[in-house]
Design a protein around this motif. Structure first.
Motif, PDB file in Angstrom:
ATOM      1  N   ILE A   1       0.854  -1.184   0.000  1.00  0.00           N
ATOM      2  CA  ILE A   1       0.000   0.000   0.000  1.00  0.00           C
ATOM      3  C   ILE A   1       0.891   1.235   0.000  1.00  0.00           C
ATOM      4  O   ILE A   1       1.678   1.446   0.919  1.00  0.00           O
ATOM      5  N   ASN A   2       0.787   2.025  -1.041  1.00  0.00           N
ATOM      6  CA  ASN A   2       1.610   3.230  -1.174  1.00  0.00           C
ATOM      7  C   ASN A   2       0.787   4.482  -0.923  1.00  0.00           C
ATOM      8  O   ASN A   2      -0.422   4.502  -1.126  1.00  0.00           O
ATOM      9  N   VAL A   3       1.468   5.531  -0.513  1.00  0.00           N
ATOM     10  CA  VAL A   3       0.829   6.839  -0.403  1.00  0.00           C
ATOM     11  C   VAL A   3       0.668   7.378  -1.817  1.00  0.00           C
ATOM     12  O   VAL A   3       1.604   7.343  -2.614  1.00  0.00           O
ATOM     13  N   LYS A   4      -0.529   7.856  -2.126  1.00  0.00           N
ATOM     14  CA  LYS A   4      -0.774   8.382  -3.473  1.00  0.00           C
ATOM     15  C   LYS A   4      -1.103   9.864  -3.405  1.00  0.00           C
ATOM     16  O   LYS A   4      -1.768  10.331  -2.488  1.00  0.00           O
ATOM     17  N   TYR A   5      -0.598  10.572  -4.414  1.00  0.00           N
ATOM     18  CA  TYR A   5      -0.893  11.996  -4.556  1.00  0.00           C
ATOM     19  C   TYR A   5      -1.183  12.258  -6.024  1.00  0.00           C
ATOM     20  O   TYR A   5      -0.380  11.904  -6.888  1.00  0.00           O
ATOM     21  N   ASN A   6      -2.357  12.815  -6.314  1.00  0.00           N
ATOM     22  CA  ASN A   6      -2.813  12.994  -7.704  1.00  0.00           C
ATOM     23  C   ASN A   6      -2.815  11.673  -8.463  1.00  0.00           C
ATOM     24  O   ASN A   6      -2.369  11.592  -9.609  1.00  0.00           O
ATOM     25  N   ASN A   7      -3.256  10.623  -7.777  1.00  0.00           N
ATOM     26  CA  ASN A   7      -3.363   9.271  -8.336  1.00  0.00           C
ATOM     27  C   ASN A   7      -2.021   8.671  -8.746  1.00  0.00           C
ATOM     28  O   ASN A   7      -1.965   7.742  -9.540  1.00  0.00           O
ATOM     29  N   LYS A   8      -0.915   9.208  -8.206  1.00  0.00           N
ATOM     30  CA  LYS A   8       0.408   8.648  -8.463  1.00  0.00           C
ATOM     31  C   LYS A   8       1.052   8.291  -7.135  1.00  0.00           C
ATOM     32  O   LYS A   8       0.924   9.026  -6.152  1.00  0.00           O
ATOM     33  N   SER A   9       1.736   7.153  -7.126  1.00  0.00           N
ATOM     34  CA  SER A   9       2.398   6.730  -5.892  1.00  0.00           C
ATOM     35  C   SER A   9       3.559   7.655  -5.561  1.00  0.00           C
ATOM     36  O   SER A   9       4.331   8.034  -6.440  1.00  0.00           O
ATOM     37  N   VAL A  10       3.648   8.014  -4.291  1.00  0.00           N
ATOM     38  CA  VAL A  10       4.749   8.847  -3.819  1.00  0.00           C
ATOM     39  C   VAL A  10       5.893   7.926  -3.427  1.00  0.00           C
ATOM     40  O   VAL A  10       5.703   6.976  -2.661  1.00  0.00           O
ATOM     41  N   HIS A  11       7.083   8.179  -3.965  1.00  0.00           N
ATOM     42  CA  HIS A  11       8.239   7.337  -3.682  1.00  0.00           C
ATOM     43  C   HIS A  11       8.544   7.347  -2.179  1.00  0.00           C
ATOM     44  O   HIS A  11       8.487   8.400  -1.541  1.00  0.00           O
ATOM     45  N   PRO A  12       8.851   6.167  -1.609  1.00  0.00           N
ATOM     46  CA  PRO A  12       9.156   6.098  -0.166  1.00  0.00           C
ATOM     47  C   PRO A  12      10.262   7.065   0.280  1.00  0.00           C
ATOM     48  O   PRO A  12      10.227   7.574   1.400  1.00  0.00           O
ATOM     49  N   ASN A  13      11.238   7.313  -0.596  1.00  0.00           N
ATOM     50  CA  ASN A  13      12.311   8.256  -0.230  1.00  0.00           C
ATOM     51  C   ASN A  13      11.769   9.673  -0.025  1.00  0.00           C
ATOM     52  O   ASN A  13      12.258  10.414   0.840  1.00  0.00           O
ATOM     53  N   ILE A  14      10.776  10.026  -0.820  1.00  0.00           N
ATOM     54  CA  ILE A  14      10.161  11.346  -0.665  1.00  0.00           C
ATOM     55  C   ILE A  14       9.419  11.414   0.666  1.00  0.00           C
ATOM     56  O   ILE A  14       9.518  12.399   1.399  1.00  0.00           O
ATOM     57  N   MET A  15       8.698  10.353   1.001  1.00  0.00           N
ATOM     58  CA  MET A  15       7.972  10.324   2.278  1.00  0.00           C
ATOM     59  C   MET A  15       8.950  10.367   3.447  1.00  0.00           C
ATOM     60  O   MET A  15       8.692  11.038   4.449  1.00  0.00           O
ATOM     61  N   THR A  16      10.079   9.689   3.312  1.00  0.00           N
ATOM     62  CA  THR A  16      11.097   9.724   4.370  1.00  0.00           C
ATOM     63  C   THR A  16      11.627  11.140   4.556  1.00  0.00           C
ATOM     64  O   THR A  16      11.795  11.617   5.686  1.00  0.00           O
ATOM     65  N   GLY A  17      11.877  11.821   3.440  1.00  0.00           N
ATOM     66  CA  GLY A  17      12.348  13.205   3.495  1.00  0.00           C
ATOM     67  C   GLY A  17      11.334  14.134   4.148  1.00  0.00           C
ATOM     68  O   GLY A  17      11.694  15.008   4.940  1.00  0.00           O
ATOM     69  N   ILE A  18      10.052  13.927   3.825  1.00  0.00           N
ATOM     70  CA  ILE A  18       8.985  14.756   4.408  1.00  0.00           C
ATOM     71  C   ILE A  18       8.886  14.516   5.908  1.00  0.00           C
ATOM     72  O   ILE A  18       8.764  15.463   6.699  1.00  0.00           O
ATOM     73  N   MET A  19       8.965  13.249   6.312  1.00  0.00           N
ATOM     74  CA  MET A  19       8.896  12.944   7.747  1.00  0.00           C
ATOM     75  C   MET A  19      10.102  13.497   8.496  1.00  0.00           C
ATOM     76  O   MET A  19       9.976  14.037   9.595  1.00  0.00           O
ATOM     77  N   ALA A  20      11.280  13.405   7.871  1.00  0.00           N
ATOM     78  CA  ALA A  20      12.488  13.960   8.488  1.00  0.00           C
ATOM     79  C   ALA A  20      12.362  15.471   8.641  1.00  0.00           C
ATOM     80  O   ALA A  20      12.733  16.039   9.683  1.00  0.00           O
ATOM     81  N   PHE A  21      11.824  16.132   7.612  1.00  0.00           N
ATOM     82  CA  PHE A  21      11.625  17.581   7.666  1.00  0.00           C
ATOM     83  C   PHE A  21      10.663  17.957   8.791  1.00  0.00           C
ATOM     84  O   PHE A  21      10.916  18.893   9.558  1.00  0.00           O
ATOM     85  N   ALA A  22       9.549  17.222   8.885  1.00  0.00           N
ATOM     86  CA  ALA A  22       8.542  17.519   9.914  1.00  0.00           C
ATOM     87  C   ALA A  22       9.119  17.332  11.318  1.00  0.00           C
ATOM     88  O   ALA A  22       8.884  18.157  12.211  1.00  0.00           O
ATOM     89  N   ILE A  23       9.900  16.266  11.498  1.00  0.00           N
ATOM     90  CA  ILE A  23      10.510  16.016  12.806  1.00  0.00           C
ATOM     91  C   ILE A  23      11.508  17.118  13.150  1.00  0.00           C
ATOM     92  O   ILE A  23      11.504  17.653  14.267  1.00  0.00           O
ATOM     93  N   LEU A  24      12.350  17.481  12.191  1.00  0.00           N
ATOM     94  CA  LEU A  24      13.312  18.570  12.420  1.00  0.00           C
ATOM     95  C   LEU A  24      12.598  19.882  12.713  1.00  0.00           C
ATOM     96  O   LEU A  24      13.016  20.642  13.595  1.00  0.00           O
ATOM     97  N   PHE A  25      11.535  20.153  11.975  1.00  0.00           N
ATOM     98  CA  PHE A  25      10.759  21.377  12.187  1.00  0.00           C
ATOM     99  C   PHE A  25      10.249  21.428  13.624  1.00  0.00           C
ATOM    100  O   PHE A  25      10.363  22.460  14.300  1.00  0.00           O
ATOM    101  N   MET A  26       9.698  20.306  14.107  1.00  0.00           N
ATOM    102  CA  MET A  26       9.150  20.261  15.464  1.00  0.00           C
ATOM    103  C   MET A  26      10.251  20.320  16.528  1.00  0.00           C
ATOM    104  O   MET A  26      10.050  20.903  17.588  1.00  0.00           O
ATOM    105  N   ILE A  27      11.412  19.729  16.232  1.00  0.00           N
ATOM    106  CA  ILE A  27      12.539  19.797  17.181  1.00  0.00           C
ATOM    107  C   ILE A  27      13.021  21.235  17.322  1.00  0.00           C
ATOM    108  O   ILE A  27      13.225  21.738  18.434  1.00  0.00           O
ATOM    109  N   VAL A  28      13.198  21.912  16.184  1.00  0.00           N
ATOM    110  CA  VAL A  28      13.638  23.315  16.214  1.00  0.00           C
ATOM    111  C   VAL A  28      12.588  24.168  16.918  1.00  0.00           C
ATOM    112  O   VAL A  28      12.928  25.046  17.724  1.00  0.00           O
ATOM    113  N   PHE A  29      11.305  23.906  16.636  1.00  0.00           N
ATOM    114  CA  PHE A  29      10.225  24.653  17.298  1.00  0.00           C
ATOM    115  C   PHE A  29      10.264  24.447  18.809  1.00  0.00           C
ATOM    116  O   PHE A  29      10.157  25.404  19.580  1.00  0.00           O
ATOM    117  N   THR A  30      10.440  23.208  19.245  1.00  0.00           N
ATOM    118  CA  THR A  30      10.445  22.902  20.682  1.00  0.00           C
ATOM    119  C   THR A  30      11.630  23.550  21.391  1.00  0.00           C
ATOM    120  O   THR A  30      11.460  24.213  22.426  1.00  0.00           O
TER     121      THR A  30
END
Length: 200
Positions: free
Chosen positions: A95-124
């Motif tokens: 089961i893949n994450v889809k955006y505009n009916n296209k699968s999002v590459h796992p590396n992109i999702m990893t990058g997004i999650m890393a960005f979100a975690i870093l964003f929250m760490i810097v915020f905290t």
């Protein structure tokens, strides 16, 4: 905008048209990091204020020059959360994450999650440091996320009818640094602090 507008109308802030106009303007100006204010949203009920506070994190669209996490990243993070639930229910399924009916590459999702975690760490960390220079946690947290997302107005003593002028010089320099971190999307700034970047 609709939820906040209806909320304002229900509490008797103004007539329906003005309630919707004030809500829409504040939502648009915060999410697009325009930095204007036509109403003092600190006078609104806490629930409506919380919605606006969460919008400080989101930012504008992916192609925008605005800062923040960006709408598409937040959207994909939510989609990924639901996909993870499906993967738990169907452990052998692909089961893949889809955006505009296209699968999002796992590396992109990893990058997004890393960005979100870093964003929250810097915020905290930023919020903890700002509590030294502000009189309340609401001002500290909103000043940090507003700076990281390059929004402008925040909550507390840096709200829409106030400014950052009362903060001391170190606090202003720190918030200016956070503006740079947010505008360059964290990774660019973090790279500067790695040994590998400075090696020949």
């Amino acid at each position: 905008s609709v939820v906040i507008g209806i909320g304002l109308y229900v509490i008797g802030w103004a007539d329906f048209e003005k309630s919707m106009r004030d809500a829409t303007f504040q939502v648009v100006t915060l999410i697009t990091t325009t930095g204007f204010a036509t109403a003092d949203y600190l006078l609104w009920p806490p629930l409506l204020g919380l919605i606006l506070f969460l919008l400080l994190f989101v930012g504008a669209s992916a192609g925008s020059t605005a800062a923040g996490m960006k709408v598409v990243r937040v959207y994909l993070l939510f989609k990924n959360s639901f996909v993870e639930l499906k993967r738990i229910i169907h452990p052998n399924g692909i089961i893949n994450v889809k955006y505009n009916n296209k699968s999002v590459h796992p590396n992109i999702m990893t990058g997004i999650m890393a960005f979100a975690i870093l964003f929250m760490i810097v915020f905290t960390i930023g919020s903890l440091l700002m509590t030294i220079f502000t009189e309340d946690i609401i001002t500290a947290c909103s000043a940090v996320v507003s700076s990281m997302s390059n929004v402008g107005p925040g909550f507390g003593s840096v709200g829409p009818m106030f400014s950052y002028a009362h903060l001391n010089d170190f606090a202003k320099l720190f918030l200016a640094f956070l503006m740079l971190v947010g505008r360059l999307e964290i990774f660019t700034v973090m790279v500067l602090f790695t040994k590998a970047f400075w090696r020949k």
